[in-house]
Design a protein around this motif. Structure first.
Motif, PDB file in Angstrom:
ATOM      1  N   VAL A 193       0.769  -1.259   0.067  1.00 28.78           N
ATOM      2  CA  VAL A 193       0.085   0.044   0.034  1.00 28.78           C
ATOM      3  C   VAL A 193       0.968   1.359  -0.076  1.00 28.78           C
ATOM      4  CG1 VAL A 193      -0.480  -0.112   2.519  1.00 28.78           C
ATOM      5  CG2 VAL A 193      -1.995   1.113   1.151  1.00 28.78           C
ATOM      6  N   HIS A 194       0.577   2.391  -0.856  1.00 27.58           N
ATOM      7  CA  HIS A 194       1.476   3.582  -0.807  1.00 27.58           C
ATOM      8  C   HIS A 194       0.448   4.575  -0.632  1.00 27.58           C
ATOM      9  CE1 HIS A 194       3.478   6.340  -3.115  1.00 27.58           C
ATOM     10  NE2 HIS A 194       4.498   5.569  -3.589  1.00 27.58           N
ATOM     11  N   SER A 195       1.116   5.447   0.143  1.00 22.23           N
ATOM     12  CA  SER A 195       0.434   6.862   0.702  1.00 22.23           C
ATOM     13  C   SER A 195       0.071   7.718  -0.646  1.00 22.23           C
ATOM     14  CB  SER A 195       1.391   7.479   1.452  1.00 22.23           C
ATOM     15  OG  SER A 195       2.597   7.996   0.888  1.00 22.23           O
ATOM     16  N   ALA A 196      -0.683   8.655  -0.453  1.00 20.24           N
ATOM     17  CA  ALA A 196      -0.919   9.686  -1.573  1.00 20.24           C
ATOM     18  C   ALA A 196       0.474  10.095  -1.935  1.00 20.24           C
ATOM     19  CB  ALA A 196      -1.814  10.675  -1.026  1.00 20.24           C
ATOM     20  N   THR A 197       0.530  10.440  -3.117  1.00 15.08           N
ATOM     21  CA  THR A 197       1.882  11.224  -3.411  1.00 15.08           C
ATOM     22  C   THR A 197       1.702  12.688  -4.040  1.00 15.08           C
ATOM     23  OG1 THR A 197       2.773   9.008  -4.382  1.00 15.08           O
ATOM     24  CG2 THR A 197       3.930  10.916  -5.153  1.00 15.08           C
ATOM     25  N   VAL A 198       2.416  13.462  -3.440  1.00 17.64           N
ATOM     26  CA  VAL A 198       2.416  14.879  -3.756  1.00 17.64           C
ATOM     27  C   VAL A 198       3.680  15.403  -4.354  1.00 17.64           C
ATOM     28  CG1 VAL A 198       0.216  15.364  -2.411  1.00 17.64           C
ATOM     29  CG2 VAL A 198       2.673  15.813  -1.605  1.00 17.64           C
ATOM     30  N   ASP A 199       3.748  16.287  -5.186  1.00 14.15           N
ATOM     31  CA  ASP A 199       4.790  16.720  -5.684  1.00 14.15           C
ATOM     32  C   ASP A 199       5.512  17.579  -4.895  1.00 14.15           C
ATOM     33  OD1 ASP A 199       4.618  15.361  -8.376  1.00 14.15           O
ATOM     34  OD2 ASP A 199       3.562  17.033  -9.036  1.00 14.15           O
ATOM     35  N   PRO A 200       6.996  17.654  -4.782  1.00 15.82           N
ATOM     36  CA  PRO A 200       7.623  18.763  -3.961  1.00 15.82           C
ATOM     37  C   PRO A 200       7.196  19.931  -4.508  1.00 15.82           C
ATOM     38  CG  PRO A 200       9.197  17.026  -4.601  1.00 15.82           C
ATOM     39  CD  PRO A 200       7.896  16.921  -5.424  1.00 15.82           C
ATOM     40  N   VAL A 201       7.037  20.956  -3.744  1.00 15.23           N
ATOM     41  CA  VAL A 201       6.703  22.483  -4.261  1.00 15.23           C
ATOM     42  C   VAL A 201       8.035  23.186  -4.869  1.00 15.23           C
ATOM     43  CG1 VAL A 201       6.078  24.862  -3.546  1.00 15.23           C
ATOM     44  CG2 VAL A 201       4.820  22.961  -2.567  1.00 15.23           C
ATOM     45  N   GLU A 202       7.986  23.674  -6.170  1.00 15.00           N
ATOM     46  CA  GLU A 202       9.277  24.175  -6.412  1.00 15.00           C
ATOM     47  C   GLU A 202       9.604  25.224  -5.512  1.00 15.00           C
ATOM     48  OE1 GLU A 202      10.810  26.447 -10.592  1.00 15.00           O
ATOM     49  OE2 GLU A 202       9.054  24.927 -10.656  1.00 15.00           O
ATOM     50  N   GLY A 203      11.136  25.324  -5.428  1.00 13.72           N
ATOM     51  CA  GLY A 203      11.592  26.253  -4.509  1.00 13.72           C
ATOM     52  C   GLY A 203      11.589  25.960  -2.824  1.00 13.72           C
ATOM     53  N   ALA A 204      10.820  25.136  -2.703  1.00 13.57           N
ATOM     54  CA  ALA A 204      10.841  24.477  -1.243  1.00 13.57           C
ATOM     55  C   ALA A 204      10.706  22.940  -1.175  1.00 13.57           C
ATOM     56  CB  ALA A 204       9.185  25.009  -0.745  1.00 13.57           C
ATOM     57  N   GLU A 205      11.656  22.525  -1.914  1.00 12.08           N
ATOM     58  CA  GLU A 205      11.693  20.899  -2.234  1.00 12.08           C
ATOM     59  C   GLU A 205      12.306  20.259  -0.890  1.00 12.08           C
ATOM     60  OE1 GLU A 205      13.074  22.995  -4.269  1.00 12.08           O
ATOM     61  OE2 GLU A 205      12.298  22.747  -6.276  1.00 12.08           O
ATOM     62  N   ALA A 206      12.823  20.985  -0.093  1.00  8.83           N
ATOM     63  CA  ALA A 206      13.432  20.592   1.368  1.00  8.83           C
ATOM     64  C   ALA A 206      12.405  20.307   2.042  1.00  8.83           C
ATOM     65  CB  ALA A 206      14.375  21.409   1.916  1.00  8.83           C
ATOM     66  N   GLN A 207      11.278  20.887   1.851  1.00  3.37           N
ATOM     67  CA  GLN A 207       9.961  20.863   2.953  1.00  3.37           C
ATOM     68  C   GLN A 207       9.154  19.454   2.338  1.00  3.37           C
ATOM     69  OE1 GLN A 207      10.916  24.203   2.387  1.00  3.37           O
ATOM     70  NE2 GLN A 207      12.044  23.685   4.320  1.00  3.37           N
ATOM     71  N   TRP A 208       9.279  19.087   1.129  1.00  2.00           N
ATOM     72  CA  TRP A 208       8.589  17.905   0.866  1.00  2.00           C
ATOM     73  C   TRP A 208       8.523  16.732   1.750  1.00  2.00           C
ATOM     74  CZ3 TRP A 208      10.176  13.274  -2.103  1.00  2.00           C
ATOM     75  CH2 TRP A 208       9.437  12.636  -2.642  1.00  2.00           C
TER      76      TRP A 208
END
Length: 151
Positions: free
Chosen positions: A75-90
């Motif tokens: 089972v895989h959690s929902a996937t969201v894209d990293p926010v451009e410019g804030a990738e470290a907070q993904w």
């Protein structure tokens, strides 16, 4: 049988991050095996209940038939894209694999089967603090928590 509670006890901070990813969105993706051995993916909702990862299958659903025949799942959690410019907070994404054990009938909502997860592996994939490397952390009952970083 390895329950979610065992993961929490063995690697509490890791388990907390994985659970947050699963709890962040209602819908996840479940992989099961068809009778011919080919993969099937289905939408699913999961719940962490009393130290266990649980999920259900409505009566007549193919995923439930798959699990009753061959209990292996991922089972895989929902996937969201990293926010451009804030990738470290993904926060990343998480996966749990194991065997589903029929725990009885669903007692609320539509008829169906309730399954408890016997956990073989838990994975959290995310970026390092500088967002320059992919970090894969995984836990298994046999080897505990491990980590690799890739560029």
């Amino acid at each position: 049988m390895v329950a979610w509670q065992d993961v929490e006890e063995a690697a509490p901070q890791f388990a907390q991050r994985v659970r947050a990813l699963f709890d962040a969105h209602k819908h996840k993706t479940l992989a099961t095996l068809r009778a011919d051995g080919s993969p099937r993916i289905s939408g699913i909702e999961t719940v962490f209940d009393d130290g266990r990862l649980t999920f259900g299958s409505m009566a007549g659903a193919r995923k439930g038939a798959d699990l009753r025949r061959d209990p292996r799942f991922a089972v895989h959690s929902a996937t969201v894209d990293p926010v451009e410019g804030a990738e470290a907070q993904w926060p990343g994404e998480a996966k749990i694999a194991g065997r589903a054990h029929l725990a009885g009938a669903i007692t609320e909502g539509p008829d169906g089967d309730l399954f408890h997860a016997d956990i073989d592996e838990v994975v959290h994939t995310h970026l390092d603090e500088q967002a320059t490397r992919l970090v894969v952390e995984w836990w298994t009952p046999a080897h505990g928590l491990r980590r690799v970083e890739r560029e």
